[in-house]
Design an enzyme around this catalytic site. Structure first.
Site, PDB file in Angstrom:
ATOM      1  N   HIS A  37       0.818  -1.222   0.000  1.00 22.06           N
ATOM      2  CA  HIS A  37       0.000   0.000   0.000  1.00 22.06           C
ATOM      3  C   HIS A  37       0.844   1.262   0.000  1.00 22.06           C
ATOM      4  CE1 HIS A  37      -3.326  -2.674   1.169  1.00 22.06           C
ATOM      5  NE2 HIS A  37      -4.127  -1.691   0.789  1.00 22.06           N
TER       6      HIS A  37
ATOM      7  N   LYS B 149      -1.099   5.011   4.678  1.00 20.36           N
ATOM      8  CA  LYS B 149      -2.061   4.108   5.329  1.00 20.36           C
ATOM      9  C   LYS B 149      -1.683   3.942   6.797  1.00 20.36           C
ATOM     10  CE  LYS B 149      -4.231  -0.451   4.784  1.00 20.36           C
ATOM     11  NZ  LYS B 149      -5.562   0.122   5.107  1.00 20.36           N
TER      12      LYS B 149
HETATM   13  N1  NDP Z   1     -13.105  -0.957   1.794  1.00 22.18           N
HETATM   14  C1  NDP Z   1     -12.378  -0.455   0.805  1.00 22.18           C
HETATM   15  O1  NDP Z   1     -12.543  -0.802  -0.370  1.00 22.18           O
HETATM   16  C2  NDP Z   1     -11.346   0.578   1.119  1.00 22.18           C
HETATM   17  C3  NDP Z   1     -11.120   0.906   2.413  1.00 22.18           C
HETATM   18  N2  NDP Z   1     -10.242   1.901   2.725  1.00 22.18           N
HETATM   19  C4  NDP Z   1     -10.186   2.269   4.131  1.00 22.18           C
HETATM   20  O2  NDP Z   1     -10.930   3.486   4.263  1.00 22.18           O
HETATM   21  C5  NDP Z   1     -10.408   4.237   5.351  1.00 22.18           C
HETATM   22  C6  NDP Z   1     -10.107   5.643   4.865  1.00 22.18           C
HETATM   23  O3  NDP Z   1      -9.033   5.608   3.957  1.00 22.18           O
HETATM   24  P1  NDP Z   1      -8.513   6.927   3.262  1.00 22.18           P
HETATM   25  O4  NDP Z   1      -9.621   7.622   2.584  1.00 22.18           O
HETATM   26  O5  NDP Z   1      -7.307   6.543   2.495  1.00 22.18           O
HETATM   27  O6  NDP Z   1      -8.067   7.792   4.551  1.00 22.18           O
HETATM   28  P2  NDP Z   1      -8.011   9.378   4.714  1.00 22.18           P
HETATM   29  O7  NDP Z   1      -7.175   9.620   5.928  1.00 22.18           O
HETATM   30  O8  NDP Z   1      -7.643  10.023   3.433  1.00 22.18           O
HETATM   31  O9  NDP Z   1      -9.532   9.775   5.023  1.00 22.18           O
HETATM   32  C7  NDP Z   1     -10.157   9.632   6.248  1.00 22.18           C
HETATM   33  C8  NDP Z   1     -11.033  10.842   6.429  1.00 22.18           C
HETATM   34  O10 NDP Z   1     -11.881  10.657   7.558  1.00 22.18           O
HETATM   35  C9  NDP Z   1     -11.933  11.889   8.257  1.00 22.18           C
HETATM   36  N3  NDP Z   1     -12.381  11.691   9.635  1.00 22.18           N
HETATM   37  C10 NDP Z   1     -11.654  11.437  10.745  1.00 22.18           C
HETATM   38  N4  NDP Z   1     -12.477  11.325  11.807  1.00 22.18           N
HETATM   39  C11 NDP Z   1     -13.746  11.503  11.357  1.00 22.18           C
HETATM   40  C12 NDP Z   1     -15.021  11.514  11.967  1.00 22.18           C
HETATM   41  N5  NDP Z   1     -15.167  11.313  13.288  1.00 22.18           N
HETATM   42  N6  NDP Z   1     -16.113  11.725  11.195  1.00 22.18           N
HETATM   43  C13 NDP Z   1     -15.994  11.956   9.880  1.00 22.18           C
HETATM   44  N7  NDP Z   1     -14.798  11.962   9.239  1.00 22.18           N
HETATM   45  C14 NDP Z   1     -13.687  11.745   9.976  1.00 22.18           C
HETATM   46  C15 NDP Z   1     -10.524  12.409   8.142  1.00 22.18           C
HETATM   47  O11 NDP Z   1     -10.464  13.796   8.435  1.00 22.18           O
HETATM   48  P3  NDP Z   1      -9.086  14.420   9.075  1.00 22.18           P
HETATM   49  O12 NDP Z   1      -8.010  14.094   8.081  1.00 22.18           O
HETATM   50  O13 NDP Z   1      -9.425  15.857   9.197  1.00 22.18           O
HETATM   51  O14 NDP Z   1      -8.909  13.722  10.401  1.00 22.18           O
HETATM   52  C16 NDP Z   1     -10.224  12.131   6.676  1.00 22.18           C
HETATM   53  O15 NDP Z   1     -10.728  13.150   5.834  1.00 22.18           O
HETATM   54  C17 NDP Z   1      -9.190   3.455   5.858  1.00 22.18           C
HETATM   55  O16 NDP Z   1      -9.586   2.667   6.965  1.00 22.18           O
HETATM   56  C18 NDP Z   1      -8.825   2.566   4.680  1.00 22.18           C
HETATM   57  O17 NDP Z   1      -8.161   1.406   5.071  1.00 22.18           O
HETATM   58  C19 NDP Z   1      -9.534   2.558   1.772  1.00 22.18           C
HETATM   59  C20 NDP Z   1      -9.671   2.218   0.464  1.00 22.18           C
HETATM   60  C21 NDP Z   1     -10.598   1.209   0.010  1.00 22.18           C
HETATM   61  O1  LIG Z   2      -6.012   2.192   3.131  1.00 22.58           O
HETATM   62  C1  LIG Z   2      -6.191   1.825   1.931  1.00 22.58           C
HETATM   63  O2  LIG Z   2      -5.765   2.476   0.975  1.00 22.58           O
HETATM   64  C2  LIG Z   2      -6.946   0.599   1.687  1.00 22.58           C
HETATM   65  N1  LIG Z   2      -7.503   0.005   2.682  1.00 22.58           N
HETATM   66  C3  LIG Z   2      -8.298  -1.168   2.639  1.00 22.58           C
HETATM   67  C4  LIG Z   2      -7.641  -2.280   3.433  1.00 22.58           C
HETATM   68  O3  LIG Z   2      -7.037  -2.010   4.493  1.00 22.58           O
HETATM   69  O4  LIG Z   2      -7.751  -3.425   3.036  1.00 22.58           O
HETATM   70  C5  LIG Z   2      -8.676  -1.566   1.235  1.00 22.58           C
HETATM   71  C6  LIG Z   2      -7.621  -1.307   0.208  1.00 22.58           C
HETATM   72  O5  LIG Z   2      -6.613  -2.235   0.388  1.00 22.58           O
HETATM   73  C7  LIG Z   2      -7.111   0.125   0.301  1.00 22.58           C
END
Ligand code: NDP
Ligand SMILES: O=C(O)C1=N[C@H](C(=O)O)C[C@H](O)C1
Length: 249
Positions: free
Chosen positions: A134, A138
Site C-alpha cells: 500500500h 495508510k
Molecule cells: N473498503 C475499501 O474498499 C477501502 C477501504 N479503505 C479504508 O478506508 C479508510 C479511509 O481511507 P482513506 O480515505 O485513504 O483515509 P483518509 O485519511 O484520506 O480519510 C479519512 C477521512 O476521515 C476523516 N475523519 C476522521 N475522523 C472523522 C469523523 N469522526 N467523522 C468523519 N470523518 C472523519 C478524516 O479527516 P481528518 O483528516 O481531518 O482527520 C479524513 O478526511 C481506511 O480505513 C482505509 O483502510 C480505503 C480504500 C478502500
Molecule cells: O487504506 C487503503 O488504501 C486501503 N484500505 C483497505 C484495506 O485495508 O484493506 C482496502 C484497500 O486495500 C485500500
C-alpha cells in the site's frame, strides 16, 4: 423515475471519501444529502437513507452505532474491525430490525474475486502466504483486505482438514515472518507510488500459484461501493464482505 436513494458520506474530504462523493454525484439514482468530516455533527446524516463511512479505524464503530440509532443503513469501507466490534454491531442491529450494515474491507471487484479464488485454492496447496502492498499514508497494517483474505484461507483449510503451512523457522528477527492471522502469515509493504495491492502466494512441491490484484486508482472501489449503497437496504442485519452481494460468500 423512482425515488433516488439519499446518501451521506462520512470522511468526505479524505482520499476515499472525496472519490465516493464524486461517484455518488455521478449516479442518477443517488442523491448526496450530507458530507461530514472530523468534528461535524453526525445528526446531519440522519436524513439519509444510506450513509457511507470511509473515516478512520478509531471512529468508525461509534459512527455506525449512531447511524443505526438514527435508522440509517450503513456501508462501511473503513478498516480496523475485529470480531468483538462486529459482534457489538450485530447485537445492536438485533434491536433495530430492518436496518442493514455492510462492512467490506475491499470494494474493488477484482480484490473480492482474488480473495474468493484464493480461498478456493487454499485447501489444495501445502503453503500459503499473503503479501499486501500500500501507499505509505495508510495508518493500519496489515490491511483489512489481507486480514479478510487470510481468515477466509484459514477457514477453508480448516474445513478441508489441511494443517498449517510448513515453516522450519526457529530463529527470527522480530516481524521477519510477518503477522500471524489465523495461522496464515501476512506481510505488509508500504511504498510511495503504490495505491492498494495484494498477492496471495500458494506453493506445492514444484509449482507456485500467484493470485495478484492491483488497485491503481481509487475509482476501482466505486462500482462496489455503489452496489453496496443500492443493496444494503435489502440486506437487514450485518453483512461482512462484498462477496455476499456477488453470490460468492
Ligand atoms: N473498503 C475499501 O474498499 C477501502 C477501504 N479503505 C479504508 O478506508 C479508510 C479511509 O481511507 P482513506 O480515505 O485513504 O483515509 P483518509 O485519511 O484520506 O480519510 C479519512 C477521512 O476521515 C476523516 N475523519 C476522521 N475522523 C472523522 C469523523 N469522526 N467523522 C468523519 N470523518 C472523519 C478524516 O479527516 P481528518 O483528516 O481531518 O482527520 C479524513 O478526511 C481506511 O480505513 C482505509 O483502510 C480505503 C480504500 C478502500
Ligand atoms: O487504506 C487503503 O488504501 C486501503 N484500505 C483497505 C484495506 O485495508 O484493506 C482496502 C484497500 O486495500 C485500500
Amino acid at each position: 423515475m423512482s425515488e433516488r436513494i439519499k446518501v451521506a458520506v462520512l470522511g468526505a474530504a479524505g482520499r476515499m471519501g472525496s472519490t465516493v462523493v464524486r461517484a455518488v454525484q455521478g449516479a442518477d439514482d443517488l442523491e448526496l444529502v450530507a458530507t461530514l468530516d472530523a468534528g461535524d455533527d453526525l445528526s446531519a446524516a440522519a436524513g439519509a437513507d444510506v450513509a457511507i463511512d470511509f473515516t478512520v479505524p478509531a471512529v468508525t464503530e461509534s459512527n455506525v452505532h449512531a447511524l443505526i440509532d438514527a435508522g440509517v443503513h450503513v456501508v462501511v469501507g473503513t478498516t480496523g474491525w475485529d470480531d468483538e466490534s462486529k459482534a457489538r454491531v450485530r447485537d445492536h442491529l438485533a434491536d433495530r430490525p430492518g436496518v442493514g450494515v455492510l462492512i467490506a474491507p475491499n470494494f474493488a471487484l477484482g480484490a473480492v474475486f482474488a480473495m474468493a479464488f484464493a480461498a478456493r485454492a487454499a485447501a489444495w496447496f501445502e503453503s500459503v502466504e499473503v503479501i499486501e502492498l500500500h501507499h505509505p499514508d495508510k495508518v493500519d497494517a496489515p490491511s483489512g483486505t489481507a486480514q479478510h483474505t487470510a481468515a477466509a484461507i484459514a477457514a477453508a483449510r480448516t474445513a478441508a482438514g489441511v494443517g498449517p503451512s510448513p515453516d522450519a523457522t526457529t530463529q527470527e528477527l522480530d516481524g521477519a515472518r510477518g503477522a500471524d492471522v489465523d495461522g496464515v502469515r501476512v506481510h505488509a509493504v508500504r511504498l510511495r507510488g503504490l495505491v492498494a495491492h495484494e498477492e496471495i502466494l500458494l506453493g506445492n512441491a514444484g509449482e507456485q500459484l500467484t493470485i495478484r490484484h492491483d488497485s491503481f486508482d481509487r475509482v476501482s472501489f466505486m462500482p462496489g461501493v455503489l452496489l453496496g449503497v443500492r443493496q444494503v437496504g435489502s440486506h437487514p442485519g450485518l453483512t461482512v464482505g462484498l462477496e455476499h452481494l456477488l453470490d460468492l460468500g
